[in-house]
Scaffold this motif. Structure first.
Motif, short mmCIF file in Angstrom:
data_model
loop_
_atom_site.label_atom_id
_atom_site.label_comp_id
_atom_site.label_asym_id
_atom_site.label_seq_id
_atom_site.Cartn_x
_atom_site.Cartn_y
_atom_site.Cartn_z
N ARG A 35 -44.83 -5.60 -5.20
CA ARG A 35 -43.42 -5.87 -4.90
C ARG A 35 -42.56 -5.54 -6.11
NH1 ARG A 35 -40.06 -9.23 -6.47
NH2 ARG A 35 -41.62 -10.47 -7.60
N ARG A 36 -43.03 -5.89 -7.29
CA ARG A 36 -42.27 -5.59 -8.51
C ARG A 36 -42.15 -4.08 -8.71
NH1 ARG A 36 -44.51 -7.76 -13.66
NH2 ARG A 36 -42.51 -6.98 -14.44
N PHE A 37 -43.23 -3.36 -8.47
CA PHE A 37 -43.16 -1.90 -8.59
C PHE A 37 -42.05 -1.34 -7.70
CE2 PHE A 37 -48.00 -1.67 -9.54
CZ PHE A 37 -47.76 -1.93 -10.88
N LYS A 38 -42.02 -1.82 -6.45
CA LYS A 38 -41.11 -1.26 -5.45
C LYS A 38 -39.65 -1.64 -5.69
CE LYS A 38 -44.79 -1.45 -1.98
NZ LYS A 38 -45.28 -2.11 -0.73
N SER A 39 -39.44 -2.81 -6.29
CA SER A 39 -38.06 -3.28 -6.45
C SER A 39 -37.55 -3.16 -7.88
CB SER A 39 -37.95 -4.74 -6.00
OG SER A 39 -38.79 -5.58 -6.77
N ASP A 40 -38.42 -3.30 -8.88
CA ASP A 40 -37.97 -3.35 -10.28
C ASP A 40 -37.94 -2.00 -10.97
OD1 ASP A 40 -37.92 -6.00 -9.73
OD2 ASP A 40 -39.33 -6.63 -11.28
N ILE A 41 -38.62 -1.00 -10.41
CA ILE A 41 -38.63 0.33 -11.03
C ILE A 41 -37.69 1.24 -10.23
CG2 ILE A 41 -40.00 2.32 -11.74
CD1 ILE A 41 -42.43 0.54 -11.85
N PRO A 42 -36.53 1.61 -10.78
CA PRO A 42 -35.62 2.51 -10.06
C PRO A 42 -36.28 3.87 -9.83
CG PRO A 42 -34.53 1.45 -11.92
CD PRO A 42 -35.99 1.19 -12.08
N LEU A 43 -36.52 4.21 -8.59
CA LEU A 43 -37.24 5.44 -8.28
C LEU A 43 -36.48 6.67 -8.76
CD1 LEU A 43 -39.57 6.93 -7.03
CD2 LEU A 43 -38.59 6.55 -4.77
N VAL A 44 -35.15 6.61 -8.77
CA VAL A 44 -34.38 7.75 -9.27
C VAL A 44 -34.73 8.01 -10.73
CG1 VAL A 44 -32.07 8.68 -9.66
CG2 VAL A 44 -32.49 7.23 -7.67
N HIS A 45 -34.67 6.97 -11.54
CA HIS A 45 -35.01 7.10 -12.96
C HIS A 45 -36.43 7.62 -13.13
CE1 HIS A 45 -31.91 3.80 -14.23
NE2 HIS A 45 -31.34 4.97 -14.03
N TYR A 46 -37.34 7.01 -12.36
CA TYR A 46 -38.76 7.32 -12.55
C TYR A 46 -39.05 8.78 -12.22
CZ TYR A 46 -43.68 6.21 -13.03
OH TYR A 46 -44.97 6.16 -13.48
N ALA A 47 -38.51 9.27 -11.10
CA ALA A 47 -38.75 10.64 -10.68
C ALA A 47 -38.19 11.64 -11.69
CB ALA A 47 -38.14 10.89 -9.31
N VAL A 48 -37.04 11.31 -12.27
CA VAL A 48 -36.42 12.19 -13.26
C VAL A 48 -37.19 12.15 -14.58
CG1 VAL A 48 -34.35 12.55 -14.66
CG2 VAL A 48 -34.13 12.07 -12.22
N ARG A 91 -40.33 10.80 -15.41
CA ARG A 91 -41.78 11.03 -15.46
C ARG A 91 -42.23 12.29 -14.73
NH1 ARG A 91 -44.73 6.46 -17.11
NH2 ARG A 91 -43.41 5.38 -18.60
N TYR A 92 -41.47 12.75 -13.73
CA TYR A 92 -41.95 13.88 -12.93
C TYR A 92 -41.03 15.10 -12.97
CZ TYR A 92 -45.76 11.12 -11.08
OH TYR A 92 -46.91 10.38 -10.96
N GLY A 93 -39.94 15.02 -13.73
CA GLY A 93 -39.12 16.21 -13.96
C GLY A 93 -38.15 16.57 -12.87
N TYR A 94 -37.88 15.66 -11.94
CA TYR A 94 -36.89 15.94 -10.89
C TYR A 94 -35.49 15.96 -11.49
CZ TYR A 94 -40.27 15.48 -7.08
OH TYR A 94 -41.32 15.67 -6.22
N GLN A 95 -34.57 16.62 -10.79
CA GLN A 95 -33.17 16.68 -11.20
C GLN A 95 -32.29 16.19 -10.06
OE1 GLN A 95 -32.57 20.79 -12.28
NE2 GLN A 95 -33.80 20.62 -14.16
N ARG A 96 -31.31 15.36 -10.40
CA ARG A 96 -30.41 14.81 -9.37
C ARG A 96 -29.31 15.82 -9.07
NH1 ARG A 96 -25.66 11.60 -9.16
NH2 ARG A 96 -25.67 10.09 -7.45
N ASP A 97 -29.10 16.06 -7.78
CA ASP A 97 -28.03 16.95 -7.32
C ASP A 97 -26.77 16.12 -7.13
OD1 ASP A 97 -26.26 18.59 -5.84
OD2 ASP A 97 -27.93 19.78 -5.09
N ARG A 98 -25.84 16.21 -8.07
CA ARG A 98 -24.64 15.38 -8.01
C ARG A 98 -23.76 15.71 -6.81
NH1 ARG A 98 -23.19 12.51 -12.57
NH2 ARG A 98 -24.61 12.73 -14.35
N ARG A 99 -23.74 16.98 -6.40
CA ARG A 99 -22.87 17.38 -5.29
C ARG A 99 -23.32 16.79 -3.96
NH1 ARG A 99 -23.07 23.75 -5.91
NH2 ARG A 99 -25.26 23.14 -6.06
#
Length: 314
Positions: free
Chosen positions: A7-20, A22-30
């Motif tokens: 439960r803590r993993f799913k709620s306490d770790i912002p997936l947006v932050h984590y993907a960017v 740890r895994y190199g994703y980029q957020r598309d602001r548009r």
């Protein structure tokens, strides 16, 4: 305990932050909004949409594959090459307890109670004996060594707690260890677990867990008395590396930094980063110390102390 951990993993770790991060994703602001974040991977062209559900869990779904969706646990399992849920837990545990990067598109959180880890550790029991740690091969004389006084305790559940402190000596959190479980203090921040500083110390042994530090000491007792110990509780954050550099700079002249981290690929890379850091301090030497034939120092200790462990009451 493990369900609460998920439960803590799913709620306490912002997936947006984590993907960017740890895994190199980029957020598309548009294409993104305050509540819905579109992320692309520049190498694989993977495209996902991330959002926070009403139950507080971060979720995602893939634009390319309808079968690819879920929480951060599913995200890591599919993209991290993990063969088991336990392996996923190990990766996500390294994130919990570290400072999150501040990004302008994630809602601000209320200030956390930084006094809670200190209060929790202060309420734990301080002794020279712990059934769980004995079962890991650590003897009473090691746990009761004066250099480790006040650096560990155990709570009512039998968890072993290893306290982390900042430059000023303030408690920032603690490592939590028990059978089948590794974690960090809720609301805490990883800094460094350290043995007591003594004037005659001329070596600093760095490990990835306090148990490995204690194991290293027990295995080398009598040959390295002028030694202090430090644990980062997993892969260090950028703030921890900055702390390490400050600690290195305060070591006495002709001191040696010993990277006694795990004997695996990640450990060898970490040792390289520690060496590079040590080279920036002129009066400090560096040495790599890997456990022969074992992944980490506690694995080696348990082999050496096999008879002791077998003699313990069930």
């Amino acid at each position: 305990m493990h369900d609460d951990e998920l439960r803590r993993f799913k709620s306490d770790i912002p997936l947006v932050h984590y993907a960017v991060d740890r895994y190199g994703y980029q957020r598309d602001r548009r294409e993104s909004s305050i509540s819905s974040h579109v992320l692309r991977h520049p190498a694989t062209d993977d495209k996902i949409v991330v959002r926070k559900d009403r139950d507080g869990h971060w979720t995602y779904f893939s634009v390319r594959d309808d079968r690819d969706h879920g929480t951060i646990v599913d995200f890591v399992q599919k993209r991290g090459g993990h063969r088991s849920l336990g392996s996923v837990r190990e990766e996500l545990r390294q994130w919990l307890g570290t400072e999150r990067p501040l990004v302008d598109y994630v809602e601000a959180r209320p200030p956390r109670d930084t006094t809670l880890p200190a209060q929790t550790f202060a309420a734990a029991r301080v002794t020279a004996s712990c059934a769980y740690l004995h079962a890991r091969g650590l003897r009473r004389e090691t746990l009761g060594d004066p250099r480790f006084a006040g650096t560990w305790a155990h709570d009512a559940r039998g968890n072993a707690l290893f306290v982390h402190r900042d430059d000023a000596g303030a408690v920032t959190g603690f490592e939590v260890k028990n059978v089948g479980f590794t974690g960090f203090a809720p609301g805490g921040t990883k800094a460094a677990w350290q043995s007591l500083v003594r004037r005659d110390d001329r070596a600093l042994v760095i490990t990835e867990s306090a148990i490995d530090a204690l194991s290293h000491h027990q295995l080398h007792k009598g040959t390295r008395e002028a030694t202090r110990y430090l644990s980062t509780a997993g892969a260090p954050s950028s703030a921890q590396f900055e702390l390490l550099e400050r600690i290195f700079s305060r070591l006495p002249p002709a001191s040696t930094v010993i990277a006694a981290v795990d004997a695996d690929e990640a450990g060898h890379k970490l040792a390289g980063r520690i060496e590079a850091l040590a080279q920036r301090v002129p009066h400090v030497a560096f040495r790599r110390d890997a456990p022969a034939g074992a992944k980490d120092w506690n694995d080696l200790l348990q082999r050496v102390e096999r008879d002791f462990i077998r003699s313990l009451p069930p």
